[in-house]
Structure formats: C-alpha cells, structure tokens
Design a protein around this motif. Sequence first.
Motif, short mmCIF file in Angstrom:
data_model
loop_
_atom_site.label_atom_id
_atom_site.label_comp_id
_atom_site.label_asym_id
_atom_site.label_seq_id
_atom_site.Cartn_x
_atom_site.Cartn_y
_atom_site.Cartn_z
N LEU A 1 34.21 2.74 8.82
CA LEU A 1 35.42 2.32 9.66
C LEU A 1 35.31 0.93 10.22
N ASN A 2 36.28 0.03 9.92
CA ASN A 2 36.52 -1.31 10.37
C ASN A 2 37.04 -1.53 11.85
N GLU A 3 36.42 -2.29 12.67
CA GLU A 3 37.13 -2.73 13.92
C GLU A 3 38.36 -3.46 13.66
N GLY A 4 38.25 -4.55 12.67
CA GLY A 4 39.16 -5.37 12.50
C GLY A 4 38.86 -6.60 13.47
N ASN A 5 39.88 -7.75 13.36
CA ASN A 5 39.58 -8.74 14.54
C ASN A 5 40.38 -8.36 15.71
N MET A 6 39.85 -8.46 16.75
CA MET A 6 40.36 -7.99 17.71
C MET A 6 41.94 -8.83 18.39
N THR A 7 41.77 -9.87 17.89
CA THR A 7 42.91 -10.80 18.59
C THR A 7 44.09 -10.82 17.22
N SER A 8 43.72 -10.53 16.10
CA SER A 8 44.65 -10.69 15.03
C SER A 8 45.01 -9.70 13.73
N ASP A 9 44.00 -8.47 14.08
CA ASP A 9 43.95 -7.50 13.03
C ASP A 9 43.86 -6.11 13.67
N ASN A 10 44.46 -4.93 12.97
CA ASN A 10 43.91 -3.67 13.51
C ASN A 10 42.90 -3.22 12.78
N GLY A 11 42.51 -1.94 12.82
CA GLY A 11 41.38 -1.46 12.49
C GLY A 11 41.77 -0.68 11.04
N SER A 12 40.87 -0.50 10.15
CA SER A 12 41.20 0.06 8.81
C SER A 12 39.78 1.01 8.56
N LEU A 13 40.24 1.59 7.35
CA LEU A 13 39.44 2.50 6.87
C LEU A 13 38.92 2.29 5.43
N ILE A 14 37.46 2.16 5.17
CA ILE A 14 37.32 2.12 3.58
C ILE A 14 36.55 3.61 3.12
N PHE A 15 36.82 3.71 2.06
CA PHE A 15 36.16 5.29 1.62
C PHE A 15 35.64 4.90 0.41
N ILE A 16 34.46 5.37 0.11
CA ILE A 16 33.69 5.57 -1.03
C ILE A 16 33.29 6.80 -1.77
N SER A 17 34.04 7.14 -2.91
CA SER A 17 33.82 8.30 -3.50
C SER A 17 32.48 8.60 -3.91
N PRO A 18 32.34 10.03 -4.19
CA PRO A 18 30.89 10.46 -4.72
C PRO A 18 30.52 9.90 -5.97
N ASN A 19 31.61 9.25 -6.73
CA ASN A 19 31.16 8.69 -7.99
C ASN A 19 31.35 7.26 -7.86
N GLY A 20 31.35 6.64 -6.46
CA GLY A 20 31.06 5.24 -6.22
C GLY A 20 32.23 4.42 -6.29
N ALA A 21 33.61 4.98 -6.44
CA ALA A 21 34.96 4.11 -6.37
C ALA A 21 35.33 3.76 -5.00
N ILE A 22 35.57 2.71 -4.68
CA ILE A 22 35.89 2.34 -3.13
C ILE A 22 37.36 2.08 -3.20
N THR A 23 37.81 2.67 -2.15
CA THR A 23 39.45 2.44 -1.90
C THR A 23 39.33 1.68 -0.33
N GLU A 24 39.91 0.59 -0.44
CA GLU A 24 40.09 -0.22 0.82
C GLU A 24 41.10 0.08 1.49
N ASP A 25 41.16 -0.03 2.76
CA ASP A 25 42.40 0.42 3.79
C ASP A 25 43.11 1.62 3.41
N ALA A 26 42.34 2.70 3.34
CA ALA A 26 42.80 3.90 2.86
C ALA A 26 43.94 4.46 3.68
N TYR A 27 43.76 4.40 4.77
CA TYR A 27 44.47 5.25 5.80
C TYR A 27 45.79 4.19 5.79
N PHE A 28 46.04 3.09 5.59
CA PHE A 28 47.44 2.45 5.48
C PHE A 28 47.83 2.56 4.09
N LYS A 29 47.14 3.00 3.01
CA LYS A 29 47.72 3.20 1.85
C LYS A 29 48.56 4.60 1.82
#
Length: 449
Positions: A120-148
């Motif tokens: 879970l990313n805080e983001g930049n408190m003045t210019s950016d919102n929070g975001s969520l990174i997901f790493i699957s059991p096989n190691g694949a990474i999905t950035e900004d998963a909630y937004f996607k």
Amino acid sequence: MKKSVLLLGAGIAIVAASCSKNDTIESLPAPEVTIENMLSQNSVAQEDTLIFKVKASQGSTFSWAVDGKDAGIADSIFKFYSDALGSHTITVSASRNERKTSAQTNVTVYGKYKYGTFILNEGNMTSDNGSLIFISPNGAITEDAYFKVNGTKLGNVTQDLFIRQNKMYIISQNGNKNAEGTAFANDGLLVVANAETLKKEASYNSELATLSWPTHIAVLNDENLIIRDNAGLYRFNSNTKELTYIKGSRSAAKLTMAVSNNKIFAAAGSKVYVIEQNKDSITYALDMKANVSGVVKASDGNIWISTVGSPAKISKINFRDYSLIKANDITTGSVSAGSGATPGITAKGDTLYFSGAGTKIYRHIFSMGTTEFMVDAKTMVENAGIVYNNIAVHPITGEVYMNTLKGFGLNYLVNNISIFNFSNGVALSANYQNSTKFPAGIFFTYSFN
C-alpha cells in the motif's frame, strides 16, 4: 446389411449378404478419450492459465468447448483462461471414423487479487493519491491495481488495509483532500472493495469527517469497523453510518492492530488495549511495563507483543485471558518500530524477524530464545538507503519483504521491494525496482484467513 437372392436350378436359393459403409463404421470401437491436467490445478486466478492435454485413440481429431461453447481449438493442447469468476466446465471431443467420444473436467476461476501480496502506497501528500501494488504468487507485479480496476484513485495518504470475508478496507489519512486542505479527486477516507477483484463496493467521506488523520483499521464485522486516529479509537457501523468514540482509548498508538478471537488488540504506550464488538469502551488494558512497538497475531491465535524497554522483549500473550505465556529478552538488534506505522516485529510460526526500521535483519527463534543477525540489505540491494515502514515475513513461504528508498526528496522515486529467502543461507529471491511511492505497509492475503 443388404441382402440379395440368387435363384439356381433345382429351386435352390442362395442368400448373399454385403455390408454397407455404415455397418463397417458401427463395428469399429469409439475413440477413447481422457483429459490430463498438466499443472494439476483445478482452480486459477483471473488472467492466469491452466493447460490441459487430451489423450485419445490414435487417428482422432479434437474439439474443445467451455461451458458448452465451442472454443475454436482443434489441437491436443488447450490453454484455458477466463475473466469470469466461478465454476467452468471444459469439454473435449475426440472423433474418429465418424464416431465421437467426449470427456470433461471442472475448474474454478477466482479473482486475480484473492491470493498474493499487497504493497500500500501513501503517495505524495501534496500532489498524489494513495495506490496499491499487487504481487501474485508467481511473482508478477501489478502497479496501481485499484486504479486499473476502478478508474478512480484511493484517498490521499493511504495508511492501512484490512481484509475480512472477501472485503478489503483501505483507510487514508486525508481522504479527498491533501495535506494542505485542497480538494482531491479520489474515493475518500475509507474505501471498501471486493478482495478478489478490487472492484469498489463502498466509500465513506462525510460519515467520517470528524476523524483527525485516521491511520489504521481493523474489522470484526459490518457493525464494528475499528478506526484509529489522533484522538484514539472509534467504532464505525457501516450499515447505520454511525461513528462512536471508544472511551478510554485516547493513547492508542499509530501502529497496526491485531485481531484474534473476535477481539482487537491495539498498542497504546506501555499498554495493549482490548476492544470487543458492540462495546463503546475498552474491555481491558494489558500493562506491558515498557513501550509497545508491535502487536501481532500468532499462528496459534495468541498475541506477540514487542517492547523496547531495558531490556527489549518479545512476549507471547494468551488471547483468552491476557496472561503472559512467555517473554524473551532481546539483546541483539532492535525491535523498535521506528517512525513507521507498522509493527517492529513480524512472525511466521515460532520464528520472528525484526530490523528496528533499519536495513539489518535479525531472526529470533522464540522457543529457543536465540537471536541471530541475518543480513544487511545494503550489501545486496542497490540504493537501500532508508527502510520505509517495517519488514514483513510471508506466512506461507517464510520470505522476508523489505521496502527501501534511496532517500527523501526526489530520491524516493528510486526504491526497492526486496524479498529475502533465509531457508538456506541468505538469498535475494526477487527485487522490484522503482514501483513504490512511500510504502505504508506490506500485506499478505494469507494473513487474514
């Protein structure tokens, strides 16, 4: 079968028979057919693939179908993937000599995000919102998963998440305003999403407007969402939208809460508060005689507590009556939570890890009372300057995750999610570069089972 009669002398008739093509086909055996599951899995995440192979009599031709619909595949190998959740029937038909035999198997598709690891990313408190990174059991990474998934952002400075009964609860410090009070377009202070798909189910803003910088959340049920802010702990009823202050909770610390036996355990200075459902005051205040740096649920349902007194200790507390089971002195390394908002300790079974919010990782075997230095991340990870929030051990694999930044300022853009394996010496299992934005914590879906 066609028959003909030949007339001969002396009135003798001989009947001759000949077989048609259909008679010949019907006399041949139907092809034998079975489906082999190449990965030996009967369930799969959305977008992932299962591989099936048909075994059939020589000379057969094939056709595959999913849920009765032709898949357009005539090969002996079938790769199945689907976005549709639930049970699916895979059928293969083998044809030979105009005779057909079928075999089928059932598979289940679950949400892409049901199993794995979230950052879970805080983001930049003045210019950016929070975001969520997901790493699957096989190691694949999905950035900004909630937004996607949703096309909208999480709140400003997201701090904590909790999963219960297929719902994910994400709390943010500023909601739909940034630290300077400027309105931000996002989904607000508290977001509830489907834990398998991340599809938003609800969001709350005005209902929680009286909160002052909320940081943590733990959930017992829909009527008991426990939220921590600068004033203490609150009980939020997501059905009635009622927010109730829990009396006696003013000193609740900015640390992750633990849930066990339908109770919530929250650090508060030298104490650990116990909160039960539907109660507007704390049930019990356990005095640890030293400042609490971490409260973590143990695999047996009891509670690990770290304290930073002299000496520092790791204690195990009975979740039923809050009695002390055992306490070990920690004289090597530090169990401090530092300036972060996550526990100073992390546990898998009887094994605990800590780093004092620094790059040096230590391992403590509780039953043996032994502590050993494992690795300094700086020796294996480039630009591991600052540990941002604390390490976490995977409850299944035993691998230890660490989030680091090169530094503050624009140096936060140079960062690592590092995964260490200590099963046979020290190894770096994986390292994801430049994916985080001030990571608030590491969350394993398996920890919420």
